[in-house]
Design a protein around this motif. Structure first.
Motif, PDB file in Angstrom:
ATOM      1  N   SER A 130     -15.614 -43.858  42.034  1.00  0.00           N
ATOM      2  CA  SER A 130     -14.199 -44.235  42.033  1.00  0.00           C
ATOM      3  C   SER A 130     -13.955 -45.589  41.366  1.00  0.00           C
ATOM      4  CB  SER A 130     -13.657 -44.253  43.455  1.00  0.00           C
ATOM      5  OG  SER A 130     -14.319 -45.226  44.239  1.00  0.00           O
ATOM      6  N   GLU A 155      -4.276 -41.110  46.879  1.00  0.00           N
ATOM      7  CA  GLU A 155      -5.671 -40.887  46.517  1.00  0.00           C
ATOM      8  C   GLU A 155      -5.701 -39.973  45.294  1.00  0.00           C
ATOM      9  OE1 GLU A 155      -7.565 -39.268  49.984  1.00  0.00           O
ATOM     10  OE2 GLU A 155      -6.513 -40.665  51.302  1.00  0.00           O
ATOM     11  N   ARG A 170     -11.918 -38.665  38.494  1.00  0.00           N
ATOM     12  CA  ARG A 170     -10.842 -38.973  39.434  1.00  0.00           C
ATOM     13  C   ARG A 170      -9.571 -39.158  38.603  1.00  0.00           C
ATOM     14  NH1 ARG A 170     -13.817 -40.409  44.239  1.00  0.00           N
ATOM     15  NH2 ARG A 170     -15.916 -39.634  43.767  1.00  0.00           N
ATOM     16  N   SER A 193      -9.790 -30.834  43.397  1.00  0.00           N
ATOM     17  CA  SER A 193      -8.933 -31.356  44.453  1.00  0.00           C
ATOM     18  C   SER A 193      -7.720 -32.044  43.830  1.00  0.00           C
ATOM     19  CB  SER A 193      -9.717 -32.354  45.311  1.00  0.00           C
ATOM     20  OG  SER A 193      -8.885 -32.973  46.255  1.00  0.00           O
ATOM     21  N   HIS A 204      -7.157 -36.643  53.141  1.00  0.00           N
ATOM     22  CA  HIS A 204      -6.832 -36.212  51.775  1.00  0.00           C
ATOM     23  C   HIS A 204      -6.121 -34.859  51.745  1.00  0.00           C
ATOM     24  CE1 HIS A 204      -7.405 -36.477  47.370  1.00  0.00           C
ATOM     25  NE2 HIS A 204      -7.420 -35.159  47.442  1.00  0.00           N
ATOM     26  N   ASP A 205      -6.490 -33.957  52.635  1.00  0.00           N
ATOM     27  CA  ASP A 205      -5.904 -32.613  52.635  1.00  0.00           C
ATOM     28  C   ASP A 205      -4.863 -32.414  53.737  1.00  0.00           C
ATOM     29  OD1 ASP A 205      -7.447 -31.658  50.435  1.00  0.00           O
ATOM     30  OD2 ASP A 205      -9.181 -31.502  51.763  1.00  0.00           O
ATOM     31  N   PRO A 229      -4.406 -34.578  43.707  1.00  0.00           N
ATOM     32  CA  PRO A 229      -4.148 -35.903  44.288  1.00  0.00           C
ATOM     33  C   PRO A 229      -3.437 -35.785  45.636  1.00  0.00           C
ATOM     34  CG  PRO A 229      -3.478 -35.823  41.974  1.00  0.00           C
ATOM     35  CD  PRO A 229      -3.774 -34.415  42.386  1.00  0.00           C
ATOM     36  N   HIS A 230      -3.621 -36.781  46.457  1.00  0.00           N
ATOM     37  CA  HIS A 230      -2.931 -36.864  47.745  1.00  0.00           C
ATOM     38  C   HIS A 230      -1.952 -38.023  47.661  1.00  0.00           C
ATOM     39  CE1 HIS A 230      -2.281 -36.711  52.090  1.00  0.00           C
ATOM     40  NE2 HIS A 230      -2.379 -38.030  52.089  1.00  0.00           N
ATOM     41  N   GLY A 235     -11.616 -40.559  48.246  1.00  0.00           N
ATOM     42  CA  GLY A 235     -10.856 -39.720  49.158  1.00  0.00           C
ATOM     43  C   GLY A 235     -11.098 -40.140  50.587  1.00  0.00           C
ATOM     44  N   THR A 236     -10.060 -40.096  51.423  1.00  0.00           N
ATOM     45  CA  THR A 236     -10.204 -40.422  52.834  1.00  0.00           C
ATOM     46  C   THR A 236     -10.143 -39.139  53.668  1.00  0.00           C
ATOM     47  OG1 THR A 236      -7.868 -40.677  53.438  1.00  0.00           O
ATOM     48  CG2 THR A 236      -8.929 -42.549  52.331  1.00  0.00           C
TER      49      THR A 236
END
Length: 447
Positions: free
Chosen positions: A254, A187, A329, A360, A399-400, A362-363, A395-396
């Motif tokens: 997105s 993500e 993004r 944030s 994500h974190d 990236p994941h 983001g899902t």
């Protein structure tokens, strides 16, 4: 492959699963922005959590309610913690007049169940519940614990997850069926920025955008002086005296290339008049039709996560103050610090102030991790089609969460009207996804 006994139990319990989902849809669990009735996200969200935890307790799972932020159900807490499955019970708002049926009263027609949350994320939660039930009823032991986590604020900032993670570590492996198949492993990072300036442009009012993460379809301006621009009016521009409007096409931030940004369309038109110097400056920073951040000097891409996307999502002028919002993004080849520095420099050169509201990283969970490969194998076994990892700009729920991925429940090529009117889930897919969840649990935690 999934044991025949589990498949049989899933099929035998299908009618019950539909009834459970129907009851769950009946809770209008839009999370309240502030605590209400003694609950952090309001009583409907709390009621939905109570309902699901009761179902899980009846399966013999050990349940914990984390003050109605999140609930957890353990298969067997004495086993090693290993797999976490993360779903949410809160939903986005619905406008009943736009639906063919009451969004909070499940209706079945043409082989589909309609209702808010059917695909996001109450249907997935019920699929996990009935996957666990089928394994339990089949008498199949697990060698590692499954912790089923049910949150109540995913749609409004995931403070539920923050609350839980401040008190407990996540299991080593976590997936959420709150995305798409085959598997979302990457993500993009996100920056959300606000820019401001005291403007001398002859604008009484400029209004565009209602959400920071969406391409706006409409923009309108009231002028305080005659417009003397040279730009052609075009079919998207509507002009009545000193009132101008631009009609574009909405899209998610997105995937902005699928929209037509009304803000940049109107800025380009106004910028053809030298009196609108700030509009012209913004049109240079956000060229109409450009979504890769070139105007800000931040365009970049990599093969795994794709290209950076950038939109001006909101713009308002009132009492001589211009305020706007930017949604970016960015791929893994850059960093939030680098992008922010470049954007702030580009705005400063035009005389604008710019500050970050959200930052944030990236994941990214590697494709070759055993967890990802296990889930891809499950997808291929259950569908008979090749599995692949996909990257998204959104983001899902994971994500974190380091190492987390999104696994289902949306199949490629389907539009379930998620977040839209008449959201639905095919009943056949509810059963298919229950098998998918059971297969994943057994592959990862089975004896």
């Amino acid at each position: 492959m999934l044991p025949e006994a589990v498949c049989n139990r899933i099929h035998a319990n299908h009618a019950d699963a539909v009834k459970t989902l129907s009851r769950l849809i009946g809770f209008p669990s839009v999370a309240a922005p502030q605590p209400q009735d003694g609950y952090p996200y309001g009583k409907p969200a709390a009621d939905a959590l109570d309902f699901m935890l009761h179902q899980l307790e009846e399966l013999g799972m050990t349940c914990t309610n984390y003050e109605y932020h999140m609930g957890a159900a353990d298969w067997d807490a004495s086993l090693p913690q290993h797999l976490g499955i993360l779903c949410h019970l809160d939903v986005v708002p619905a406008v009943p007049s736009n639906w063919k049926s009451d969004p909070f009263t499940a209706e079945i027609r043409d082989g589909r169940i309609y209702g808010r949350g059917a695909i996001d994320d109450k249907g997935p939660a019920v699929a996990v519940l009935y996957a666990l039930r089928a394994i339990r009823e089949s008498g199949i032991p697990l060698r590692k614990n499954v912790r089923f986590l049910l949150g109540c604020n995913e749609e409004n900032g995931s403070t539920d997850l923050e609350y839980y993670m401040a008190r407990h570590a996540m299991p080593p492996q976590v997936f959420t069926p709150d995305g798409s198949y085959p598997i979302i492993h990457l993500e993009k990072g996100m920056l959300r920025l606000q820019f401001t300036k005291a403007t001398a442009d002859p604008i009484a009012r400029f209004s565009a955008g209602t959400a920071p993460n969406a391409v706006p379809a409409d923009a309108a301006v009231s002028l305080s002086a005659a417009f003397c621009g040279t730009a052609e009016q075009g079919s998207q521009i509507i002009r009545q005296g000193d009132e101008l409007a631009y009609k574009g096409i909405a899209a998610h931030a997105s995937t902005p290339e699928s929209g037509d940004n009304a803000i940049t369309g109107l800025l380009t038109y106004l910028g053809s008049d030298s009196a609108f110097a700030d509009c012209r400056a913004l049109a240079e920073l956000f060229p109409h039709g450009c979504t890769d951040g070139s105007g800000l000097g931040i365009a970049c891409a990599d093969t795994e996560s794709g290209a950076l996307t950038c939109i001006c999502s909101m713009l308002h002028v009132e009492n001589g103050t211009l305020t706007g919002c930017v949604d970016i993004r960015f791929p893994v080849c850059t960093t939030k610090e680098t992008v922010l520095e470049q954007v702030q420099a580009a705005f400063a050169a035009k005389g604008f102030q710019c500050e970050a509201l959200i930052q944030s990283d990236p994941h990214h969970t590697p494709k070759d991790s055993p967890f990802v490969q296990d889930l891809l194998a499950v997808y291929e076994e259950q569908t008979g089609t090749p599995g692949e990892c996909i990257a998204i700009g959104g983001g899902t729920y994971v994500h974190d969460i380091p190492g987390g991925v999104a696994f289902g429940m949306e199949y490629p090529g389907w539009d379930y009207h998620m977040h839209g009117d008449d959201e639905f889930l095919p009943l056949e897919q509810l059963e298919e996804n229950t098998r998918m969840m059971a297969a994943a649990i057994l592959r990862i935690c089975g004896a």
